[in-house]
Scaffold this motif. Structure first.
Motif, PDB file in Angstrom:
ATOM      1  N   ALA A 183       0.802  -1.222   0.000  1.00  0.00           N
ATOM      2  CA  ALA A 183       0.000   0.000   0.000  1.00  0.00           C
ATOM      3  C   ALA A 183       0.837   1.274   0.000  1.00  0.00           C
ATOM      4  O   ALA A 183       0.342   2.339   0.336  1.00  0.00           O
ATOM      5  N   GLY A 184       2.109   1.184  -0.388  1.00  0.00           N
ATOM      6  CA  GLY A 184       2.967   2.358  -0.365  1.00  0.00           C
ATOM      7  C   GLY A 184       2.503   3.490  -1.256  1.00  0.00           C
ATOM      8  O   GLY A 184       2.726   4.662  -0.952  1.00  0.00           O
ATOM      9  N   SER A 185       1.830   3.174  -2.354  1.00  0.00           N
ATOM     10  CA  SER A 185       1.343   4.230  -3.241  1.00  0.00           C
ATOM     11  C   SER A 185      -0.037   4.735  -2.827  1.00  0.00           C
ATOM     12  O   SER A 185      -0.541   5.713  -3.374  1.00  0.00           O
ATOM     13  N   TYR A 186      -0.660   4.085  -1.857  1.00  0.00           N
ATOM     14  CA  TYR A 186      -1.971   4.498  -1.359  1.00  0.00           C
ATOM     15  C   TYR A 186      -1.787   5.760  -0.522  1.00  0.00           C
ATOM     16  O   TYR A 186      -0.859   5.841   0.276  1.00  0.00           O
ATOM     17  N   PRO A 187      -2.635   6.765  -0.669  1.00  0.00           N
ATOM     18  CA  PRO A 187      -2.372   8.046  -0.004  1.00  0.00           C
ATOM     19  C   PRO A 187      -2.721   8.105   1.493  1.00  0.00           C
ATOM     20  O   PRO A 187      -2.492   9.127   2.116  1.00  0.00           O
ATOM     21  N   TRP A 188      -3.253   7.050   2.077  1.00  0.00           N
ATOM     22  CA  TRP A 188      -3.636   7.092   3.488  1.00  0.00           C
ATOM     23  C   TRP A 188      -3.015   5.938   4.258  1.00  0.00           C
ATOM     24  O   TRP A 188      -2.744   4.883   3.704  1.00  0.00           O
ATOM     25  N   THR A 189      -2.828   6.161   5.550  1.00  0.00           N
ATOM     26  CA  THR A 189      -2.422   5.084   6.450  1.00  0.00           C
ATOM     27  C   THR A 189      -3.301   5.148   7.693  1.00  0.00           C
ATOM     28  O   THR A 189      -3.908   6.167   7.976  1.00  0.00           O
TER      29      THR A 189
END
Length: 181
Positions: free
Chosen positions: A49-55
């Motif tokens: 999920a590194g390219s996903y904008p949320w954590t």
């Protein structure tokens, strides 16, 4: 907040922290250096999920942990770190609970890190290096001076930090990309 408003708030916080102090360096994605971050979700196994904008941290439909790593190359070799303040933007939640930061012990890549290859407790130290209260909306601040000093001196491998919280109730930290130290 819009991205521009968040960037302006980070710049203001950094300017306030640095003031006119010589040698003050702000490391921010898209600015000086870089910040890598990713969400680790137990229900998403192999999803990188590194390219996903949320954590997230905490418990939603699965256990969530956030990993972050800061590029320390803008800090001059041999520099003495007197302060390292990290900022994360909490996007939404009405639940308040401590969020804890731990030293990450193993190397990882934003492009490939996932729960399956990195979610195990063995990848981060049990000791808490910093803590802040998650919840509400806005910037949260925590201090990584000791760890950042080790990263800069080379005494501690710069594998970053892992953020986690108790697994009770809804998530307390929901961030979007743009953290800094």
């Amino acid at each position: 907040l819009t991205e521009a408003e968040k960037d302006a708030a980070i710049a203001a916080a950094s300017a306030s922290a640095c003031g006119e102090a010589p040698g003050c360096v702000t490391i921010q994605r898209g600015g000086s250096g870089n910040v890598w971050e990713a969400d680790l979700a137990s229900s998403n196994g192999n999803w990188a999920a590194g390219s996903y904008p949320w954590t997230w941290t905490g418990l939603s439909s699965s256990i969530h942990r956030t990993v972050m790593k800061f590029d320390m190359s803008p800090v001059p070799a041999g520099a003495y770190v007197t302060s390292a303040t990290a900022y994360v933007y909490d996007s939404w939640t009405n639940n308040y609970n401590p969020v804890r930061a731990h030293q990450v012990l193993s190397p990882w890549s934003e492009a490939t890190v996932s729960w399956t290859n990195f979610g195990a407790d063995a990848n981060f130290a049990a000791a808490v290096v910093a803590q802040f209260m998650g919840g509400g909306v806005g910037y949260k601040t925590f201090y990584l001076t000791g760890l950042a000093s080790g990263w800069v001196s080379g005494d501690v491998p710069n594998n970053g930090i892992l953020l986690e919280e108790d697994l009770t109730g809804a998530p307390k930290l929901h961030t979007d990309a743009g953290s800094e130290v």
